[in-house]
Design a protein around this motif. Structure first.
Motif, mmCIF file in Angstrom:
data_model
loop_
_atom_site.group_PDB
_atom_site.id
_atom_site.type_symbol
_atom_site.label_atom_id
_atom_site.label_comp_id
_atom_site.label_asym_id
_atom_site.label_seq_id
_atom_site.Cartn_x
_atom_site.Cartn_y
_atom_site.Cartn_z
ATOM 1 N N ARG A 24 71.491 70.094 86.841
ATOM 2 C CA ARG A 24 72.798 69.460 86.632
ATOM 3 C C ARG A 24 73.919 70.506 86.659
ATOM 4 O O ARG A 24 75.004 70.256 87.183
ATOM 5 C CB ARG A 24 72.831 68.710 85.298
ATOM 6 N N GLN A 25 73.657 71.675 86.066
ATOM 7 C CA GLN A 25 74.673 72.730 86.070
ATOM 8 C C GLN A 25 74.996 73.162 87.504
ATOM 9 O O GLN A 25 76.147 73.349 87.867
ATOM 10 C CB GLN A 25 74.172 73.937 85.261
ATOM 11 N N ARG A 26 73.953 73.291 88.297
ATOM 12 C CA ARG A 26 74.166 73.676 89.709
ATOM 13 C C ARG A 26 74.961 72.596 90.430
ATOM 14 O O ARG A 26 75.892 72.880 91.183
ATOM 15 C CB ARG A 26 72.818 73.879 90.412
ATOM 16 N N GLU A 27 74.591 71.349 90.176
ATOM 17 C CA GLU A 27 75.260 70.218 90.800
ATOM 18 C C GLU A 27 76.757 70.223 90.457
ATOM 19 O O GLU A 27 77.612 70.054 91.337
ATOM 20 C CB GLU A 27 74.589 68.926 90.279
ATOM 21 N N PHE A 28 77.068 70.440 89.182
ATOM 22 C CA PHE A 28 78.474 70.433 88.755
ATOM 23 C C PHE A 28 79.287 71.459 89.550
ATOM 24 O O PHE A 28 80.430 71.219 89.925
ATOM 25 C CB PHE A 28 78.572 70.710 87.245
ATOM 26 N N ARG A 29 78.669 72.606 89.845
ATOM 27 C CA ARG A 29 79.412 73.671 90.533
ATOM 28 C C ARG A 29 79.643 73.374 92.012
ATOM 29 O O ARG A 29 80.418 74.065 92.669
ATOM 30 C CB ARG A 29 78.691 75.022 90.361
ATOM 31 N N THR A 30 78.993 72.334 92.536
ATOM 32 C CA THR A 30 79.194 72.024 93.960
ATOM 33 C C THR A 30 80.412 71.114 94.192
ATOM 34 O O THR A 30 80.859 70.966 95.318
ATOM 35 C CB THR A 30 77.966 71.278 94.558
ATOM 36 N N HIS A 31 80.955 70.484 93.140
ATOM 37 C CA HIS A 31 82.057 69.533 93.341
ATOM 38 C C HIS A 31 83.363 70.263 93.660
ATOM 39 O O HIS A 31 83.567 71.408 93.253
ATOM 40 C CB HIS A 31 82.247 68.655 92.097
ATOM 41 N N LYS A 32 84.248 69.529 94.380
ATOM 42 C CA LYS A 32 85.575 70.097 94.717
ATOM 43 C C LYS A 32 86.639 69.329 93.942
ATOM 44 O O LYS A 32 86.625 68.091 93.942
ATOM 45 C CB LYS A 32 85.858 69.912 96.216
ATOM 46 N N TYR A 33 87.566 70.043 93.307
ATOM 47 C CA TYR A 33 88.588 69.375 92.498
ATOM 48 C C TYR A 33 90.013 69.676 92.979
ATOM 49 O O TYR A 33 90.968 69.490 92.231
ATOM 50 C CB TYR A 33 88.405 69.754 91.015
ATOM 51 N N ASP A 34 90.140 70.121 94.243
ATOM 52 C CA ASP A 34 91.480 70.460 94.767
ATOM 53 C C ASP A 34 92.421 69.261 94.730
ATOM 54 O O ASP A 34 93.624 69.401 94.567
ATOM 55 C CB ASP A 34 91.404 70.920 96.231
ATOM 56 N N GLU A 35 91.855 68.066 94.915
ATOM 57 C CA GLU A 35 92.679 66.858 95.023
ATOM 58 C C GLU A 35 93.016 66.232 93.665
ATOM 59 O O GLU A 35 93.764 65.267 93.608
ATOM 60 C CB GLU A 35 91.939 65.787 95.833
ATOM 61 N N VAL A 36 92.406 66.757 92.613
ATOM 62 C CA VAL A 36 92.641 66.167 91.283
ATOM 63 C C VAL A 36 93.936 66.752 90.699
ATOM 64 O O VAL A 36 94.139 67.971 90.730
ATOM 65 C CB VAL A 36 91.447 66.456 90.344
#
Ligand SMILES: Nc1ncnc2c1ncn2[C@@H]1O[C@H](COP(=O)(O)OP(=O)(O)OP(=O)(O)O)[C@@H](O)[C@H]1O
Ligand SMILES: [Mg+2]
Length: 455
Positions: free
Chosen positions: A309-321
């Motif tokens: 789950r920790q690895r998964e969290f680091r793959t998301h992109k939040y530029d648009e938030v």
């Protein structure tokens, strides 16, 4: 020397009975250390151990001996199995010899840092691998590679315990009684228990133990209560830990041996309250419930024990938030920041056991960011766990059919007054005895090891 080992979700401890007295193993001045380990780079496991010429010839000699023994006893053993066994023994002796040298060289050789020092190392280095609470992963669906990694991590921790105990007691420790929860945390139902025990057995072997046995953690705590009780009486032991809540019904005290009648357990504990508190109190600062970022991203960030789950969290992109949430989520993705946040959340849960409010500075996310959490927020976060605990306690009361003389509470979460009160309320006719929150289980494991295992 027979060692009792409490390999806990949150904390590890070890103890042995020496001259009739329980002696705790000392880990840098404390009787326990956080079940956290940091590896600066790739983890080395026992198979990758490099032999020098002298050790190689020692291995050859051992293999010759094994071959002779196998022939004499008519047992067939593969050459590979005998060689692995020989390497394990040579490596173990090498590790034990290193352990007698100054601590700095062993730390280097072992290539790992344990306990709170592991968190500090990760915060300073901001790289390498931090593993928190590996016990909570033992019963999960694991790919063969992941299983091997988890076993390797557990082996490193058990070896750290074995070598520290060997140094303290002045003799090699090679047998142990390990605590186990009644129900491991699992994603594969009951099969999780078998898998977890299999991994722990494998890890103990890698760590240099020749023999390990398991005892249910609340039964172990009952042994400790027995050793401290003059009068025979019935007890319900409630052990509330980081990952699991375990209960035993036993008759203890006096001259007769302790008798454990039954044990119950649920795979829930303090880390479930941490998760709920993180989601309700801390994650709104990162836009939970405000932005359209899916809830599972926040769960991934909050569950520091869960490596996938920790690895998964680091793959998301939040530029648009939108700001400030997007930049805060991006900051949370940086190497050690989910672990820093978790440390704040757990600290808040502990503080709110005895204070009206708690302040967490979150400068690692944003320079002036902080959060003040009032106590009622913890009541809400703990409500789900408390419901499950009350259901379990009611089941136990119903199964036993009467109140015992004593309800004995132990485990780190038993320091929380609201959980002590729940245990007392479930058995209104019993006397509440507050055991040592950190040492109850391991003291019992030490007694059980002394009584049951070969020296
Ligand atoms: N004063 C306190 N108030 C509330 N919670 C506390 C306090 N001190 C420790 N805890 C909590 O107790 C838990 C750890 O308890 P313990 O050391 O008994 O667990 P463990 O033996 O490692 O886990 P398990 O037995 O489930 O594998 C953590 O969730 C920690 O936050
Ligand atoms: Mg425990």
């Amino acid at each position: 020397m027979r060692l009792g080992i409490d390999f806990g979700t949150s904390n590890c401890a070890a103890a042995a009975v020496v001259d009739g007295q329980v002696r705790a193993v000392d880990f840098d001045g404390a009787a326990q250390f956080r079940t956290t380990v940091w590896f600066p780079d790739v983890m080395r496991d026992a198979d990758q151990f490099e032999l020098d010429d002298a050790m190689a010839s020692q291995v050859d000699q051992l293999v010759e001996g094994f071959t002779r023994d196998a022939r004499a006893s008519g047992r067939s053993r593969s050459a590979q199995a005998m060689r692995s066994e020989a390497i394990r023994i040579v490596r173990r002796e090498w590790m034990e010899a290193r352990m007698r040298e100054p601590a700095s060289s062993t730390t280097l050789l072992q290539n790992a840092v344990y306990g709170d020092a592991a968190l500090d190392a990760y915060f300073i280095e901001e790289e390498g691998n931090l593993v928190q609470s590996p016990k909570s992963m033992l019963g999960y669906q694991l790919h063969p590679r992941a299983r091997q990694t988890i076993a390797g991590i557990a082996a490193h921790i058990l070896e750290h315990i074995r070598l520290t105990a060997s140094r303290q007691f002045g003799e090699p420790v090679r047998t142990a009684m390990l605590g186990r929860p009644v129900q491991f945390r699992s994603s594969i139902g009951d099969a999780g228990n078998e898998q977890a025990l299999g991994i722990l057995r494998e890890a103990a072997l890698q760590a240099g133990f020749d023999a390990v046995e398991f005892l249910e953690e609340p039964a172990a705590a009952a042994m400790a209560h027995h050793a401290a009780s003059q009068q025979r009486h019935e007890v319900v032991v409630v052990d509330i830990g980081g990952g699991t809540t375990d209960i035993a019904h036993a008759s203890v005290g006096g001259a007769q041996p302790p008798q454990v009648h039954r044990a119950w357990g649920i795979p829930r504990g303090g880390t479930d309250i941490d998760l709920a508190l993180s989601l309700t109190a801390y994650m709104p600062l990162f836009g939970r419930g405000i932005t359209r970022v899916p809830n599972h991203h926040y769960v991934e960030a909050a569950m520091v024990q869960d490596m996938p789950r920790q690895r998964e969290f680091r793959t998301h992109k939040y530029d648009e938030v939108d700001a400030p949430y997007g930049p805060r989520l991006a900051a949370l993705q940086e190497a050690s920041n989910t672990s820093r946040l978790y440390r704040e959340v757990e600290g808040c849960k502990i503080a709110l056991s005895s204070q009206d409010e708690h302040n967490s500075p979150l400068y690692f996310i944003e320079r002036a960011l902080q959060i003040t959490t009032p106590a009622p927020v913890l009541d809400d976060a703990a409500a789900g766990y408390l419901r499950e605990l009350n259901t379990l306690l009611a089941q136990v009361r119903q199964d036993i059919g009467h109140d015992p003389a004593v309800v004995f509470v132990t485990g780190g979460m038993s320091r929380a007054p609201y959980l002590r009160a729940a245990a007392a309320a479930a058995f209104p006719g019993a006397e509440l005895v507050i055991g040592d929150a950190s040492f109850g289980v391991v003291a019992g494991l030490a007694h059980a090891a002394a009584a049951a295992l070969p020296a």
